[in-house]
Design an enzyme around this catalytic site. Structure first.
Site, PDB file in Angstrom:
ATOM      1  N   TYR A   1     -16.420  18.359 -13.722  1.00  0.00           N
ATOM      2  CA  TYR A   1     -16.801  16.955 -13.886  1.00  0.00           C
ATOM      3  C   TYR A   1     -17.897  16.605 -12.883  1.00  0.00           C
ATOM      4  O   TYR A   1     -17.787  16.927 -11.696  1.00  0.00           O
ATOM      5  CB  TYR A   1     -15.570  16.074 -13.691  1.00  0.00           C
TER       6      TYR A   1
ATOM      7  N   ASP B   1      -7.808  20.411 -12.537  1.00  0.00           N
ATOM      8  CA  ASP B   1      -8.063  19.104 -13.131  1.00  0.00           C
ATOM      9  C   ASP B   1      -7.687  19.228 -14.609  1.00  0.00           C
ATOM     10  O   ASP B   1      -8.354  19.919 -15.378  1.00  0.00           O
ATOM     11  CB  ASP B   1      -9.546  18.736 -12.958  1.00  0.00           C
TER      12      ASP B   1
ATOM     13  N   ARG C   1       0.824  -1.212   0.000  1.00  0.00           N
ATOM     14  CA  ARG C   1       0.000   0.000   0.000  1.00  0.00           C
ATOM     15  C   ARG C   1       0.861   1.267   0.000  1.00  0.00           C
ATOM     16  O   ARG C   1       0.385   2.352  -0.314  1.00  0.00           O
ATOM     17  CB  ARG C   1      -0.985  -0.021   1.187  1.00  0.00           C
TER      18      ARG C   1
ATOM     19  N   LYS D   1      -8.650   8.437 -18.738  1.00  0.00           N
ATOM     20  CA  LYS D   1      -8.993   9.046 -20.014  1.00  0.00           C
ATOM     21  C   LYS D   1      -7.780   9.047 -20.962  1.00  0.00           C
ATOM     22  O   LYS D   1      -7.312   7.987 -21.330  1.00  0.00           O
ATOM     23  CB  LYS D   1      -9.565  10.443 -19.773  1.00  0.00           C
TER      24      LYS D   1
HETATM   25  C1  LIG Z   1     -13.579  11.072 -15.647  1.00  0.00           C
HETATM   26  C2  LIG Z   1     -13.159  12.329 -14.983  1.00  0.00           C
HETATM   27  C3  LIG Z   1     -12.850  12.363 -13.614  1.00  0.00           C
HETATM   28  C4  LIG Z   1     -13.030  11.148 -12.714  1.00  0.00           C
HETATM   29  O1  LIG Z   1     -12.119  10.161 -13.023  1.00  0.00           O
HETATM   30  P1  LIG Z   1     -12.388   8.574 -12.781  1.00  0.00           P
HETATM   31  O2  LIG Z   1     -11.125   7.972 -13.246  1.00  0.00           O
HETATM   32  O3  LIG Z   1     -13.602   8.214 -13.579  1.00  0.00           O
HETATM   33  O4  LIG Z   1     -12.633   8.400 -11.314  1.00  0.00           O
HETATM   34  C5  LIG Z   1     -12.400  13.547 -13.078  1.00  0.00           C
HETATM   35  N1  LIG Z   1     -12.276  14.663 -13.838  1.00  0.00           N
HETATM   36  C6  LIG Z   1     -12.568  14.673 -15.149  1.00  0.00           C
HETATM   37  C7  LIG Z   1     -12.416  15.928 -15.930  1.00  0.00           C
HETATM   38  C8  LIG Z   1     -13.020  13.508 -15.773  1.00  0.00           C
HETATM   39  O5  LIG Z   1     -13.335  13.534 -17.079  1.00  0.00           O
END
Ligand SMILES: *Cc1c(COP(=O)(O)O)cnc(C)c1O
Length: 356
Positions: free
Chosen positions: A97, A168, A46, A193
């Site tokens: 998001y 983000d 961990r 993504k």
């Molecule tokens: C998908 C997404 C998230 C969340 O990510 P996960 O891997 O699905 O938990 C956060 N911010 C943005 C801009 C996203 O597109």
């Protein structure tokens, strides 16, 4: 080892590899280990893993900071939101998001913090909201409205108020935007993504240049345990090796489609920030047109998420939690790396049908 003079495409390919020595594997191996022989730095699964570390080194070089990986993008988001004390004011885009906005609402409902949602394109409004903030959350471009924030101006106002500034950077990726260069404290990614890029992994990341913040976040990760799987980190690193090629191609395809979509009578509005592979269209026919479109194509797959090699799309308001300020007929398109003429040949008749 990282080499700050090399360019992003070279870093994407070379960062996080084992030393180039005889009989060393070229690629970082998949280290499956819940524990390590005592006496070293790792000790337990961990706390650290060499495969995570390789991904962290590579993404760290691309963003220009130190990286910590997490089990998902939202695990990274929640670890960052945990930095602020009870009753702290957190400023965030109302079109961030959806999972981030829902997490803020959940924390607020439980008396954990105060969320102040803003229109991130209205810099004056955001700056005014920063005065008593403890943390200013930015997402630029936003998902799915594709709004762009003035990061340097908001960063300065937030720091004046003594707040942490987070970006983000999931949509832009470090190849189109490096927020740490603008002086923000933290960058967050859904590595699910573009970074991994093949729609087969859930993973997240946080990056910072601040050693103290790094230490605090590493401590939280150790305690909360939202760590990625080793295979996920290995797949994400493999995906990262082609990020520049995938993004260039998706962007080129997106630009071609944007011009054609703007000229199509079924499309009332095309939102595109000028870079990247995500395009949002607003259909004149509203929700019904959006649902028809997403069920009429063969190549374009109706699916949520984004940033994979394959083209996917969805009408965002099919999710009950999506804010009502997102148009009913908005379809978010994640443009893939296929031949753009095949993408258009699939899309155009489905759009034509909406007008006919
Ligand atoms: C998908 C997404 C998230 C969340 O990510 P996960 O891997 O699905 O938990 C956060 N911010 C943005 C801009 C996203 O597109």
């Amino acid at each position: 080892m990282s080499d700050s003079s090399r360019r992003p495409a070279t870093a994407a390919v070379h960062a996080g590899r084992p030393a180039a020595e005889p009989d060393q594997p070229l690629n970082t191996p998949l280290t499956m280990a819940s524990t390590y022989v005592a006496g070293g730095d790792l000790e337990y699964g961990r706390y650290g893993n060499p495969t995570w570390a390789a991904f962290e080194e590579a993404l760290g070089e691309l963003e220009g900071g130190r990286c910590l990986t997490f089990a998902s993008g939202l695990a990274a988001v929640s670890t960052v939101l945990d930095l602020v004390g009870t009753d702290a004011v957190v400023v965030a885009p109302r079109h961030a998001y959806n999972g981030t906005v829902m997490q803020l609402a959940d924390l607020e409902a439980r008396g954990r913090l105060q969320a102040r949602l803003v229109d991130v394109t209205d810099t004056d409004e955001v700056v005014a909201a920063c005065t008593d903030a403890a943390l200013v959350w930015l997402e630029s471009p936003t998902n799915p409205a594709l709004e762009v924030a003035d990061i340097p101006t908001i960063r300065a106002a937030a720091h004046e108020a003594g707040a942490y500034v987070v970006v983000d950077n999931t949509f832009a990726t470090p190849l189109r935007q490096r927020p740490l260069d603008d002086g923000v404290d933290l960058v967050v990614h859904s590595a699910t993504k573009y970074l991994s890029g093949h729609s087969d992994v859930l993973m997240g990341a946080v990056l910072t240049r601040d050693e103290e913040l790094y230490g605090v976040l590493k401590g939280r990760r150790d305690l909360i345990g939202a760590v990625p799987g080793t295979l996920e980190a290995w797949l994400a690193l493999r995906g990262l090796r082609t990020l520049h090629l995938r993004l260039d191609r998706a962007e080129e395809n997106a630009r071609t489609l944007v011009d054609r979509l703007r000229a199509h009578p079924a499309v009332a509005e095309v939102r595109y920030p000028g870079f990247g592979g995500i395009v949002s269209i607003v259909l004149s026919g509203g929700a019904l047109a959006g649902d028809l479109l997403t069920h009429k194509t063969r190549l374009w797959v109706h699916a949520t998420s984004l940033g994979g090699v394959e083209s996917t799309f969805e009408r965002r308001r099919r999710w009950k939690t999506e804010p009502a300020t997102i148009p009913d007929g908005l379809v978010r398109m994640s443009v893939g790396i296929e031949d753009v003429e095949d993408l258009w040949d699939d899309l155009a008749p489905a759009l034509d049908d909406l007008v006919g």
